[in-house]
Write an enzyme that holds these catalytic residues in place. Structure first.
Site, short mmCIF file in Angstrom:
data_model
loop_
_atom_site.label_atom_id
_atom_site.label_comp_id
_atom_site.label_asym_id
_atom_site.label_seq_id
_atom_site.Cartn_x
_atom_site.Cartn_y
_atom_site.Cartn_z
N THR A 1 80.28 8.43 39.33
CA THR A 1 80.70 8.35 37.94
C THR A 1 80.85 6.90 37.48
OG1 THR A 1 83.11 8.28 38.34
CG2 THR A 1 82.04 10.45 38.34
N ASP B 1 85.35 7.29 32.20
CA ASP B 1 86.10 6.07 31.89
C ASP B 1 87.53 6.32 32.33
OD1 ASP B 1 87.59 4.00 30.80
OD2 ASP B 1 86.59 4.04 28.85
N ASN C 1 87.76 3.86 42.93
CA ASN C 1 87.17 2.54 43.12
C ASN C 1 87.13 1.70 41.85
OD1 ASN C 1 85.17 0.49 44.37
ND2 ASN C 1 84.02 1.35 42.65
N SER D 1 92.32 -0.54 47.14
CA SER D 1 93.30 -1.53 46.74
C SER D 1 92.71 -2.91 47.00
CB SER D 1 94.61 -1.31 47.53
OG SER D 1 95.59 -2.26 47.17
N TYR E 1 96.71 -8.87 38.45
CA TYR E 1 95.91 -8.11 39.41
C TYR E 1 96.77 -7.64 40.57
CZ TYR E 1 91.90 -7.00 42.43
OH TYR E 1 90.99 -6.37 43.24
N LYS F 1 97.79 -3.83 41.91
CA LYS F 1 97.45 -3.38 43.26
C LYS F 1 98.70 -3.08 44.09
CE LYS F 1 92.93 -3.55 42.92
NZ LYS F 1 92.11 -2.32 42.98
N THR G 1 80.93 -8.66 46.42
CA THR G 1 80.80 -7.67 45.35
C THR G 1 80.64 -8.41 44.03
OG1 THR G 1 83.18 -7.57 44.94
CG2 THR G 1 82.29 -6.13 46.66
#
Length: 284
Positions: A34, A57, A84, A135, A149, A153, A184
């Protein structure tokens, strides 16, 4: 032979989400991949008979429920949820606007909460399931320029850890994944938003940090494809870990934080013990 499961992966249109979806398919599972743009997801993951792509979303509960309904309609169950999807609002606390701070928490915390809330009834009905939440080492160790951030987390960590005993009686497990630095797209413009530098006292440190992070982008030591393969292996195991430090640097961060916590617990042990009522039994 593995037991074929149905995976639902959020944020599968790029980065780690794409790698996880591909790894699950390669291992023989069915995948509901997704993202906000399902066409982008389909292109990223590639064609497969056991793949369903769906718009999702995480900040839109209606799209979350629609994706979960589509997954159940196609595959009749959801065995593994991978939370994710996420983003990164970076900057010094005083320079991150309240609106951006809330947006960070909305995506990285309330997004996974809403997706999990939609999936849990399916897992409870089938008396099995695994909720995997991506996480970060930023959910274990805070650092400057990461207050928003890390806050999102750290909150994820507490939520998942507390959810674990709530859903265990239904045969549902949870697993937190704390990656270190992986190659990433987190530090790209698509994922990272920097606060506007408006306070002179922070200006030079902001310049140095942004320059360093831009230089790090694409040079991180971790291989996300290998992480995805290892994640699928752990999810398929009889006892998935409650926490997984993904990467050698993540293991180091865990060890350093554990040592700091032990030292802090010991530093004022006698003072802490002195706070009990006289008729109470003092702890260690």
């Amino acid at each position: 032979m593995i037991d074929k499961k149905v995976w639902l992966v959020t944020g599968a249109g790029r980065g780690m989400g794409t790698d996880i979806a591909r790894a699950a398919l390669a291992a023989g599972h069915a995948v509901v991949a997704t993202g906000r743009n399902p066409e982008r997801v389909a292109t990223a993951v590639g064609a497969h008979d056991d793949l369903l792509t769906a718009a999702l979303d995480v900040t839109d509960p209606a799209s979350v429920q629609a994706a979960v309904d589509a997954a159940v309609e196609r595959f009749a169950r959801i065995d593994v949820l991978v939370n994710n999807a996420g983003n990164f609002y970076a900057g010094f606390f005083e320079e991150i606007t309240p609106e951006d701070y809330r947006a960070q928490v909305e995506t990285n915390l309330f997004g996974p909460l809403d997706v999990t809330r939609a999936v849990l009834p399916v897992m409870r009905a089938q008396h099995s399931g695994l909720v995997v939440t991506i996480s970060s080492t930023a959910g274990i160790v805070g650092q400057e320029f990461c207050t928003a951030y890390a806050a999102s987390k750290f909150a994820l960590e507490g939520w998942s850890e507390s959810l674990t005993p709530e859903v265990a009686p239904f045969g549902i497990r949870t697993m937190l994944v704390e990656p270190g630095f992986f190659r990433t797209e987190l530090l790209t413009q698509d994922s990272t938003r920097y606060a506007e530098p408006v306070i002179a006292d922070y200006a030079e440190r902001t310049r140095q940090t942004v320059t360093a992070w831009n230089g790090m982008n694409g040079q991180q030591g971790g291989d996300p494809a290998k992480l995805a393969g290892a994640l699928v292996e752990l999810a398929d195991s009889a006892e998935p870990p409650l926490r997984w430090a993904a990467g050698a640097d993540a293991v180091g961060a865990f060890e350093q934080k554990a040592q700091q916590l032990l030292a802090q617990a010991d530093a004022h042990r006698e003072l802490s013990r002195s706070l009990a009522h006289e008729d109470a039994t003092a702890g260690a």
